[in-house]
Design a protein around this motif. Structure first.
Motif, PDB file in Angstrom:
ATOM      1  N   THR A 189       3.825  -2.616  -7.352  1.00  0.00           N
ATOM      2  CA  THR A 189       4.663  -3.400  -6.447  1.00  0.00           C
ATOM      3  C   THR A 189       4.244  -3.236  -4.991  1.00  0.00           C
ATOM      4  O   THR A 189       4.257  -4.205  -4.206  1.00  0.00           O
ATOM      5  CB  THR A 189       6.143  -2.988  -6.601  1.00  0.00           C
ATOM      6  OG1 THR A 189       6.536  -3.144  -7.963  1.00  0.00           O
ATOM      7  CG2 THR A 189       7.043  -3.827  -5.717  1.00  0.00           C
ATOM      8  N   GLU A 243       9.935  -6.167   9.481  1.00  0.00           N
ATOM      9  CA  GLU A 243       8.876  -6.220   8.467  1.00  0.00           C
ATOM     10  C   GLU A 243       8.970  -5.083   7.445  1.00  0.00           C
ATOM     11  O   GLU A 243       8.286  -5.094   6.426  1.00  0.00           O
ATOM     12  CB  GLU A 243       7.494  -6.208   9.122  1.00  0.00           C
ATOM     13  CG  GLU A 243       7.246  -5.050  10.060  1.00  0.00           C
ATOM     14  CD  GLU A 243       7.580  -5.376  11.504  1.00  0.00           C
ATOM     15  OE1 GLU A 243       6.899  -4.839  12.400  1.00  0.00           O
ATOM     16  OE2 GLU A 243       8.532  -6.162  11.741  1.00  0.00           O
ATOM     17  N   ASN A 250      11.681  -4.452   5.807  1.00  0.00           N
ATOM     18  CA  ASN A 250      12.646  -4.834   4.768  1.00  0.00           C
ATOM     19  C   ASN A 250      11.962  -5.083   3.429  1.00  0.00           C
ATOM     20  O   ASN A 250      12.514  -4.771   2.368  1.00  0.00           O
ATOM     21  CB  ASN A 250      13.423  -6.081   5.197  1.00  0.00           C
ATOM     22  CG  ASN A 250      14.396  -5.783   6.327  1.00  0.00           C
ATOM     23  OD1 ASN A 250      14.926  -4.678   6.416  1.00  0.00           O
ATOM     24  ND2 ASN A 250      14.613  -6.761   7.202  1.00  0.00           N
ATOM     25  N   ALA A 251      10.761  -5.649   3.468  1.00  0.00           N
ATOM     26  CA  ALA A 251      10.061  -5.997   2.231  1.00  0.00           C
ATOM     27  C   ALA A 251       9.711  -4.756   1.401  1.00  0.00           C
ATOM     28  O   ALA A 251      10.054  -4.686   0.210  1.00  0.00           O
ATOM     29  CB  ALA A 251       8.812  -6.813   2.542  1.00  0.00           C
ATOM     30  N   PRO A 252       9.031  -3.728   1.941  1.00  0.00           N
ATOM     31  CA  PRO A 252       8.727  -2.556   1.117  1.00  0.00           C
ATOM     32  C   PRO A 252       9.975  -1.800   0.652  1.00  0.00           C
ATOM     33  O   PRO A 252      10.017  -1.300  -0.469  1.00  0.00           O
ATOM     34  CB  PRO A 252       7.856  -1.675   2.021  1.00  0.00           C
ATOM     35  CG  PRO A 252       8.104  -2.155   3.407  1.00  0.00           C
ATOM     36  CD  PRO A 252       8.395  -3.616   3.285  1.00  0.00           C
ATOM     37  N   ASN A 298      20.733  -3.139  -0.456  1.00  0.00           N
ATOM     38  CA  ASN A 298      19.850  -3.806  -1.417  1.00  0.00           C
ATOM     39  C   ASN A 298      20.246  -3.563  -2.868  1.00  0.00           C
ATOM     40  O   ASN A 298      19.550  -4.024  -3.772  1.00  0.00           O
ATOM     41  CB  ASN A 298      18.407  -3.365  -1.203  1.00  0.00           C
ATOM     42  CG  ASN A 298      17.818  -3.925   0.081  1.00  0.00           C
ATOM     43  OD1 ASN A 298      18.358  -4.853   0.670  1.00  0.00           O
ATOM     44  ND2 ASN A 298      16.713  -3.341   0.525  1.00  0.00           N
ATOM     45  N   ASN A 321      12.882  -3.129   0.017  1.00  0.00           N
ATOM     46  CA  ASN A 321      13.444  -3.951  -1.047  1.00  0.00           C
ATOM     47  C   ASN A 321      12.641  -3.796  -2.339  1.00  0.00           C
ATOM     48  O   ASN A 321      13.218  -3.737  -3.430  1.00  0.00           O
ATOM     49  CB  ASN A 321      13.476  -5.417  -0.618  1.00  0.00           C
ATOM     50  CG  ASN A 321      14.140  -6.300  -1.659  1.00  0.00           C
ATOM     51  OD1 ASN A 321      15.302  -6.104  -2.002  1.00  0.00           O
ATOM     52  ND2 ASN A 321      13.396  -7.261  -2.184  1.00  0.00           N
ATOM     53  N   ASP A 322      11.316  -3.723  -2.225  1.00  0.00           N
ATOM     54  CA  ASP A 322      10.474  -3.536  -3.411  1.00  0.00           C
ATOM     55  C   ASP A 322      10.789  -2.201  -4.094  1.00  0.00           C
ATOM     56  O   ASP A 322      10.891  -2.124  -5.326  1.00  0.00           O
ATOM     57  CB  ASP A 322       8.991  -3.588  -3.030  1.00  0.00           C
ATOM     58  CG  ASP A 322       8.553  -4.984  -2.610  1.00  0.00           C
ATOM     59  OD1 ASP A 322       9.241  -5.953  -2.983  1.00  0.00           O
ATOM     60  OD2 ASP A 322       7.536  -5.098  -1.895  1.00  0.00           O
TER      61      ASP A 322
END
Length: 266
Positions: A119, A158, A160-162, A214, A164-165
């Protein structure tokens, strides 16, 4: 008047101690014979105990029946079933179940690591996120530059993406998660934080809040600030200090119930 016989004294017998010594040796021998008789092993009971242990470790639920030559009466068999040793034998399969649970947990942990690596692909390959397996569980080390601006505890957009993953991989797991904030040894000097202790604690707390948002259950999460007390590199170099400035997400192993009770009693 007859002449009186001259009285002759018997010579001293220097070997009289042998009689007492022989009596002592005889008593000592009798004592050891009695002790040996008391401590002699009942072969039949020993064979049954060995058979029971073999059954417990092999996974069978029933004890092996005694041989026809057994001289143990049914009453004695009942005593054996109610004895503490038999209770211990019945408890052995629980240990086997815990071992199986541990094996399954290790497989699940390995699957989590594989999923996280897939991921987070580019971030792990570039070294910005490092995933490792420790004796505490899975450690996810995230460089502070991925999450925060220098001297700040506010998560960058930026980042937030990792986060969230990572959350998506861990959301359906049952393991407790501890988020740890770490800094280098250079003292911080701004109006918001008095020291690296406050900075590390607030960074860990910020990540915890974002993981809750999340979808991670709040009762699985905890936040801890370690300041510069747990470096993973040399703080004397800029490269080492950069490695030490990190947030670590620890996915903690679950412990068997027996181990938890033991630690509580200690």
């Amino acid at each position: 008047m007859g002449r009186r016989r001259k009285f002759e004294e018997e010579p001293d017998n220097h070997d009289r101690w042998l009689v007492s010594y022989a009596d002592f040796i005889t008593l000592l021998f009798a004592f050891f014979v009695v002790m040996y008789g008391i401590s002699s092993v009942n072969d039949q009971k020993y064979k049954e105990l060995t058979s029971a242990l073999g059954s417990a470790f092999s996974g069978t639920d029933e004890l092996k029946s005694p041989s026809k030559s057994s001289d143990i009466q049914p009453a004695e068999n009942q005593n054996l079933q109610s004895s503490p040793s038999h209770s211990l034998i019945n408890g052995l399969p629980l240990t086997r179940l815990e071992q199986e649970k541990y094996r399954q947990e290790q497989e699940n942990i390995s699957a989590i690591i594989t999923s996280l690596n897939q991921t987070l692909g580019s971030l792990t390959s570039s070294g910005k996120i490092n995933i490792s397996k420790t004796n505490r569980g899975v450690r996810i080390d995230i460089a502070d530059g991925v999450l925060f601006q220098a001297g700040s505890s506010s998560i960058k957009t930026e980042a937030n993406a990792p986060i969230n993953d990572i959350t998506q991989v861990l959301a359906n797991q049952e393991y407790a998660i501890q988020v740890e904030g770490h800094t280098d040894n250079l003292p911080i000097s701004n109006m918001q934080f008095a020291s690296n202790w406050e900075l590390s604690a607030m960074r860990a707390t910020s990540v915890v809040r974002r993981m809750i948002d999340n979808g991670i259950a709040a009762d699985r999460l905890s936040a801890t600030g370690y300041s510069d007390t747990q470096p993973i590199a040399d703080n004397e170099t800029a490269e080492g200090r950069a490695k030490n400035r990190r947030v670590s997400i620890m996915v903690l192993y679950s412990k068997p119930e027996k181990l938890q009770k033991t630690e509580t009693q200690e």
